[in-house]
Every structure is written in structure tokens, then in C-alpha cells.
Design a protein around this motif. Structure first.
Motif, mmCIF file in Angstrom:
data_model
loop_
_atom_site.group_PDB
_atom_site.id
_atom_site.type_symbol
_atom_site.label_atom_id
_atom_site.label_comp_id
_atom_site.label_asym_id
_atom_site.label_seq_id
_atom_site.Cartn_x
_atom_site.Cartn_y
_atom_site.Cartn_z
ATOM 1 N N SER A 148 0.832 -1.203 0.000
ATOM 2 C CA SER A 148 0.000 0.000 0.000
ATOM 3 C C SER A 148 0.867 1.254 0.000
ATOM 4 O O SER A 148 0.558 2.239 -0.678
ATOM 5 C CB SER A 148 -0.930 0.007 1.215
ATOM 6 O OG SER A 148 -1.878 -1.021 1.095
ATOM 7 N N LYS A 149 1.962 1.213 0.723
ATOM 8 C CA LYS A 149 2.863 2.363 0.771
ATOM 9 C C LYS A 149 3.477 2.620 -0.609
ATOM 10 O O LYS A 149 3.523 3.760 -1.067
ATOM 11 C CB LYS A 149 3.966 2.128 1.804
ATOM 12 C CG LYS A 149 4.895 3.304 1.977
ATOM 13 C CD LYS A 149 5.915 3.065 3.064
ATOM 14 C CE LYS A 149 6.835 4.264 3.181
ATOM 15 N NZ LYS A 149 7.883 4.059 4.167
ATOM 16 N N GLY A 152 0.781 3.986 -2.913
ATOM 17 C CA GLY A 152 0.508 5.374 -2.564
ATOM 18 C C GLY A 152 1.563 6.318 -3.100
ATOM 19 O O GLY A 152 1.245 7.373 -3.656
ATOM 20 N N GLU A 153 2.837 5.931 -2.958
ATOM 21 C CA GLU A 153 3.929 6.764 -3.468
ATOM 22 C C GLU A 153 3.842 6.891 -4.988
ATOM 23 O O GLU A 153 4.030 7.967 -5.541
ATOM 24 C CB GLU A 153 5.279 6.180 -3.056
ATOM 25 C CG GLU A 153 5.566 6.340 -1.579
ATOM 26 C CD GLU A 153 6.802 5.586 -1.117
ATOM 27 O OE1 GLU A 153 7.455 4.891 -1.927
ATOM 28 O OE2 GLU A 153 7.120 5.679 0.086
ATOM 29 N N ILE A 157 -0.894 9.334 -3.505
ATOM 30 C CA ILE A 157 -1.971 9.340 -2.507
ATOM 31 C C ILE A 157 -1.435 8.681 -1.242
ATOM 32 O O ILE A 157 -0.382 8.037 -1.256
ATOM 33 C CB ILE A 157 -3.237 8.600 -3.021
ATOM 34 C CG1 ILE A 157 -2.928 7.151 -3.396
ATOM 35 C CG2 ILE A 157 -3.835 9.343 -4.210
ATOM 36 C CD1 ILE A 157 -4.128 6.335 -3.864
ATOM 37 N N SER A 158 -2.154 8.841 -0.141
ATOM 38 C CA SER A 158 -1.675 8.256 1.110
ATOM 39 C C SER A 158 -1.844 6.736 1.100
ATOM 40 O O SER A 158 -2.730 6.199 0.427
ATOM 41 C CB SER A 158 -2.426 8.851 2.302
ATOM 42 O OG SER A 158 -3.688 8.231 2.448
ATOM 43 N N HIS A 159 -1.002 6.070 1.878
ATOM 44 C CA HIS A 159 -1.101 4.603 1.956
ATOM 45 C C HIS A 159 -2.414 4.191 2.611
ATOM 46 O O HIS A 159 -2.956 3.139 2.305
ATOM 47 C CB HIS A 159 0.102 4.001 2.675
ATOM 48 C CG HIS A 159 0.098 4.201 4.156
ATOM 49 N ND1 HIS A 159 0.457 5.382 4.751
ATOM 50 C CD2 HIS A 159 -0.241 3.362 5.145
ATOM 51 C CE1 HIS A 159 0.347 5.268 6.062
ATOM 52 N NE2 HIS A 159 -0.076 4.053 6.337
ATOM 53 N N ARG A 160 -2.963 5.045 3.463
ATOM 54 C CA ARG A 160 -4.257 4.729 4.087
ATOM 55 C C ARG A 160 -5.384 4.742 3.044
ATOM 56 O O ARG A 160 -6.301 3.921 3.107
ATOM 57 C CB ARG A 160 -4.553 5.708 5.220
ATOM 58 C CG ARG A 160 -3.603 5.518 6.396
ATOM 59 C CD ARG A 160 -3.980 6.453 7.538
ATOM 60 N NE ARG A 160 -2.927 6.510 8.520
ATOM 61 C CZ ARG A 160 -2.840 5.703 9.564
ATOM 62 N NH1 ARG A 160 -3.736 4.758 9.739
ATOM 63 N NH2 ARG A 160 -1.854 5.839 10.423
ATOM 64 N N THR A 161 -5.311 5.666 2.101
ATOM 65 C CA THR A 161 -6.301 5.698 1.018
ATOM 66 C C THR A 161 -6.195 4.417 0.193
ATOM 67 O O THR A 161 -7.209 3.829 -0.179
ATOM 68 C CB THR A 161 -6.088 6.938 0.131
ATOM 69 O OG1 THR A 161 -6.229 8.109 0.944
ATOM 70 C CG2 THR A 161 -7.079 6.989 -1.013
ATOM 71 N N GLU A 163 -5.172 1.560 1.290
ATOM 72 C CA GLU A 163 -5.719 0.482 2.124
ATOM 73 C C GLU A 163 -7.246 0.461 2.078
ATOM 74 O O GLU A 163 -7.859 -0.610 2.071
ATOM 75 C CB GLU A 163 -5.207 0.614 3.556
ATOM 76 C CG GLU A 163 -3.729 0.268 3.664
ATOM 77 C CD GLU A 163 -3.115 0.614 5.019
ATOM 78 O OE1 GLU A 163 -3.829 1.113 5.912
ATOM 79 O OE2 GLU A 163 -1.898 0.385 5.165
#
Length: 189
Positions: A148-149, A152-153, A157-161, A163
Motif C-alpha cells: 500500500s505504501k 501510494g507513493e 496518494i496516502s497509503h491509508r487511502t 488500504e
């Protein structure tokens, strides 16, 4: 000036300059590629010649699964031809959806000598589930094994998004873990 003075020279020129991305393999190792294949995958010829075609797959699991399917179709002279749609991976790590077509020149031992063509499929719709545009971006990256990280990179976007989208994909594909999700993404698209 192009030399077409013999059938062999004309055939070599036709292969090299064909607009269709093609490669020749011997026991799943690359014998030669044409200019269109180098362009499609973003590799130089020397990066691929003599290497396993696994270099063009996003995962070892994909390489093994598709290889088994292909061999099953061709083994025993059932067919000299195999075609499917699958994820492939370019030199920069980009995973894309492609149509692959292969034919064996040695039906008794299908992988001894094969010719393959590849075509990138733009905007490929997902067949079994309806996905949002963002899910269509994220799904192949999950399928290629990215975290996810990392996703996201790559997408900014954020890794939480990521997820949250991963959880929605798991629900849509009705799976309980990432390994099952990857399998469903590969076979569903």
C-alpha cells in the motif's frame, strides 16, 4: 536501403520491422525480439536476449500459472496455438494488461521453439466486478505485489487511502486476504 535479396533476408527484415510486438523463445528463454517488442516493454534488445520470459511478468506466480495453462493446451498436439489476456510488466515496473498470442513450431515439445506476439490493451474493463477508476489504477499494482505504501507513493496518494481501496477490492472480489485478491485480480481482468 533494405536488403531483400534472399527469402531469409526478407523474412528477417519483416520480423524486425513488424508493427506487431514479437519474440521467439526456446524453452521459455528469449532467443530474439523485434523493435516493436522492445518499444512495448521498454527494454533494449540486450536486456532480454538469452533471459527468461519471466522478466516480462509481474510475478513468478503469473509466469508459472500461465506457463502451465499454455502447456496444457499445447501438450500432446491438442493445439499449436495459445492466446490469452494477462498482466505483463515493462522495464520501469509498469504493469499493463496485454493480449498474448503464441504458437509452437515444435508440437511434440511445445516450449522447445515458440513465437509470441503481444498487444497492450488500453482501458481494459474488468469483467467480473465493476470498479471505480481509482480501483482500476490500484488493482494491477496490487496484482504486481506492491505494498500500500509503494502504491501510494506511485499514485501520489496516502497509503491509508490505498488500504481503503484495497479493502473495497477485497469486498468486491469476495476474498479474505491479499493472496486471494491477487489471484482474483489476475483471473478476473
Amino acid at each position: 536501403m533494405f536488403d531483400t535479396s534472399t527469402r531469409a533476408k526478407a523474412a528477417a527484415l519483416a520480423f524486425e520491422e513488424s508493427p506487431v510486438a514479437q519474440l521467439m523463445t526456446r524453452y521459455r528463454r528469449i532467443v530474439t525480439i523485434n523493435r516493436a517488442l522492445a518499444g512495448l516493454f521498454g527494454f533494449e534488445r540486450n536486456d532480454l536476449i538469452g533471459r527468461s520470459v519471466q522478466k516480462l511478468y509481474p510475478s513468478t506466480a503469473d509466469f508459472m500459472r500461465i506457463g502451465d495453462q499454455c502447456e496444457e493446451v499445447m501438450r500432446g498436439g491438442k493445439s499449436r496455438y495459445y492466446e490469452d489476456e494477462r498482466f505483463m510488466q515493462a522495464s520501469g515496473g509498469e504493469v499493463f494488461w496485454a493480449r498474448a498470442k503464441g504458437t509452437t513450431l515444435t508440437p511434440d515439445d511445445p516450449y522447445e521453439l515458440m513465437i509470441w506476439s503481444f498487444e497492450k490493451i488500453e482501458g481494459k474493463p474488468y469483467r467480473s466486478v465493476r470498479l471505480t477508476a481509482r480501483e482500476k489504477e490500484i488493482a494491477p499494482l496490487i496484482g504486481s505485489g506492491m505494498t500500500s505504501k509503494q502504491i501510494g507513493e506511485r499514485l501520489g496518494i496516502s497509503h491509508r487511502t490505498v488500504e481503503v481501496h484495497r479493502a473495497k477490492l477485497m469486498k468486491k472480489f469476495n476474498v479474505h486476504n491479499t493472496a486471494e485478491l491477487v489471484s482474483q485480480i489476475v483471473v478476473a481482468v
